[in-house]
Design a protein around this motif. Structure first.
Motif, short mmCIF file in Angstrom:
data_model
loop_
_atom_site.label_atom_id
_atom_site.label_comp_id
_atom_site.label_asym_id
_atom_site.label_seq_id
_atom_site.Cartn_x
_atom_site.Cartn_y
_atom_site.Cartn_z
N LEU A 1 0.49 -1.27 0.01
CA LEU A 1 0.06 0.14 -0.30
C LEU A 1 1.09 1.58 0.13
O LEU A 1 2.15 1.40 0.89
N LEU A 2 0.71 2.36 -0.67
CA LEU A 2 0.98 3.68 -1.02
C LEU A 2 0.26 4.44 -0.51
O LEU A 2 -0.64 4.42 -0.88
N HIS A 3 0.83 5.53 0.35
CA HIS A 3 -0.18 5.89 1.67
C HIS A 3 0.21 7.61 1.44
O HIS A 3 1.39 7.34 1.78
N ASN A 4 -0.47 8.26 0.61
CA ASN A 4 -0.28 10.25 0.68
C ASN A 4 -0.28 10.54 2.11
O ASN A 4 -1.54 10.16 2.40
N LEU A 5 0.53 11.04 2.23
CA LEU A 5 0.47 12.29 3.69
C LEU A 5 -0.32 13.25 3.98
O LEU A 5 -0.50 13.54 4.25
N VAL A 6 -0.47 13.48 2.89
CA VAL A 6 -0.98 15.03 2.15
C VAL A 6 -2.96 14.82 2.03
O VAL A 6 -3.07 15.85 2.72
N ASN A 7 -2.84 13.69 1.29
CA ASN A 7 -3.88 14.21 1.11
C ASN A 7 -5.46 12.57 1.68
O ASN A 7 -6.15 12.60 1.47
N GLY A 8 -4.29 11.90 2.28
CA GLY A 8 -4.89 9.91 2.68
C GLY A 8 -5.53 9.24 2.05
O GLY A 8 -5.76 7.81 2.14
N LYS A 9 -4.57 9.47 0.53
CA LYS A 9 -6.00 8.88 -0.68
C LYS A 9 -4.33 7.59 -0.58
O LYS A 9 -3.30 8.20 0.39
N GLN A 10 -4.90 6.38 -1.19
CA GLN A 10 -3.81 5.40 -0.93
C GLN A 10 -4.92 4.71 -2.46
O GLN A 10 -5.54 4.29 -3.06
N TYR A 11 -2.78 3.69 -2.38
CA TYR A 11 -3.05 2.48 -3.70
C TYR A 11 -2.94 2.03 -3.62
O TYR A 11 -1.79 1.53 -2.52
N VAL A 12 -3.25 0.75 -3.54
CA VAL A 12 -3.57 -0.98 -2.80
C VAL A 12 -2.49 -1.33 -4.65
O VAL A 12 -3.21 -1.23 -5.41
N GLY A 13 -1.48 -2.18 -4.39
CA GLY A 13 -0.91 -2.94 -5.71
C GLY A 13 -0.31 -3.95 -5.42
O GLY A 13 -0.08 -5.14 -3.49
N SER A 14 0.12 -5.57 -6.13
CA SER A 14 0.27 -6.75 -6.14
C SER A 14 1.27 -6.68 -6.72
O SER A 14 1.96 -6.09 -7.67
N SER A 15 2.90 -7.96 -6.61
CA SER A 15 3.83 -8.01 -6.62
C SER A 15 3.85 -9.39 -7.14
O SER A 15 4.66 -9.87 -5.58
N ILE A 16 5.07 -9.76 -7.85
CA ILE A 16 5.34 -11.19 -8.09
C ILE A 16 6.61 -10.76 -7.00
O ILE A 16 7.88 -11.65 -6.83
N ASP A 17 7.54 -9.57 -7.40
CA ASP A 17 8.56 -9.08 -7.14
C ASP A 17 8.71 -8.08 -6.53
O ASP A 17 8.58 -6.51 -7.69
N LEU A 18 8.29 -8.04 -5.12
CA LEU A 18 8.20 -6.14 -4.34
C LEU A 18 9.01 -5.72 -4.49
O LEU A 18 8.93 -4.66 -5.20
N LYS A 19 10.42 -6.26 -4.36
CA LYS A 19 11.58 -5.61 -4.59
C LYS A 19 11.29 -4.02 -5.96
O LYS A 19 11.70 -3.13 -6.65
N ARG A 20 11.58 -5.36 -6.76
CA ARG A 20 11.22 -4.59 -8.21
C ARG A 20 9.69 -3.76 -8.30
O ARG A 20 10.18 -2.61 -9.38
N ARG A 21 9.00 -4.32 -8.14
CA ARG A 21 7.57 -3.22 -8.30
C ARG A 21 8.04 -1.77 -7.51
O ARG A 21 7.94 -0.92 -8.61
#
Length: 157
Positions: A51-71
């Motif tokens: 999850l990427l969480h924006n500290l300025v506006n509180g919006k969030q992005y959820v994602g997935s990956s076979i290789d978290l480091k690469r993503r």
């Protein structure tokens, strides 16, 4: 890496910690800029949900990956950030320093890894309702902060 200065009070309003979550993430990186070396090194070839969480506006992005480091590393690449995706535009607008990264879950490798990842990603999207969910307590806090900023602007001279 992009860094943009934002009012400290506003960043604290949308901060995210293990205490204000209904689940326990694997790892929380409080600053996508300062924690870059850790973020791109700790989950090499590990499949999972983030999850990427924006500290300025509180919006969030959820994602997935076979290789978290690469993503996760791709979010630091200028050529990847001009792809027009919502999260890329948001990172470009607010800067890496205004994002928290959460590793929500590691998924065991299997023959059905893509299906499993998408299933778990959907679970967290349904749970968190990123960018669409309105938390009324948070909304009241936002209105209060806005009133403080307006007051400071007009009456602090």
């Amino acid at each position: 890496m992009i860094n943009i200065k934002v009012d400290k009070d506003l960043k604290q309003l949308f901060s995210i910690t293990a205490d204000n979550l209904s689940f326990c993430p694997v790892k929380i990186y409080n600053n996508m800029s300062d924690d870059k070396s850790l973020i791109v090194s700790e989950f090499n070839k590990k499949p999972g949900i983030y999850l990427l969480h924006n500290l300025v506006n509180g919006k969030q992005y959820v994602g997935s990956s076979i290789d978290l480091k690469r993503r996760l590393y791709s979010y630091y690449s200028p050529s990847k950030l001009i792809d027009g995706r919502y999260i890329s535009n948001s990172i470009m607008k607010y800067g890496h320093n205004n994002f928290t990264v959460l590793i929500l879950e590691l998924v065991e490798p299997s023959d059905h890894i893509k299906t499993n990842l998408l299933s778990r990603e959907q679970y967290y999207i349904d749970l968190l309702k990123p960018s669409r969910y309105i938390n009324f307590e948070l909304l009241i806090d936002c209105i209060f902060m806005l009133l403080i900023l307006i007051y400071r602007f007009f009456f602090s001279k």
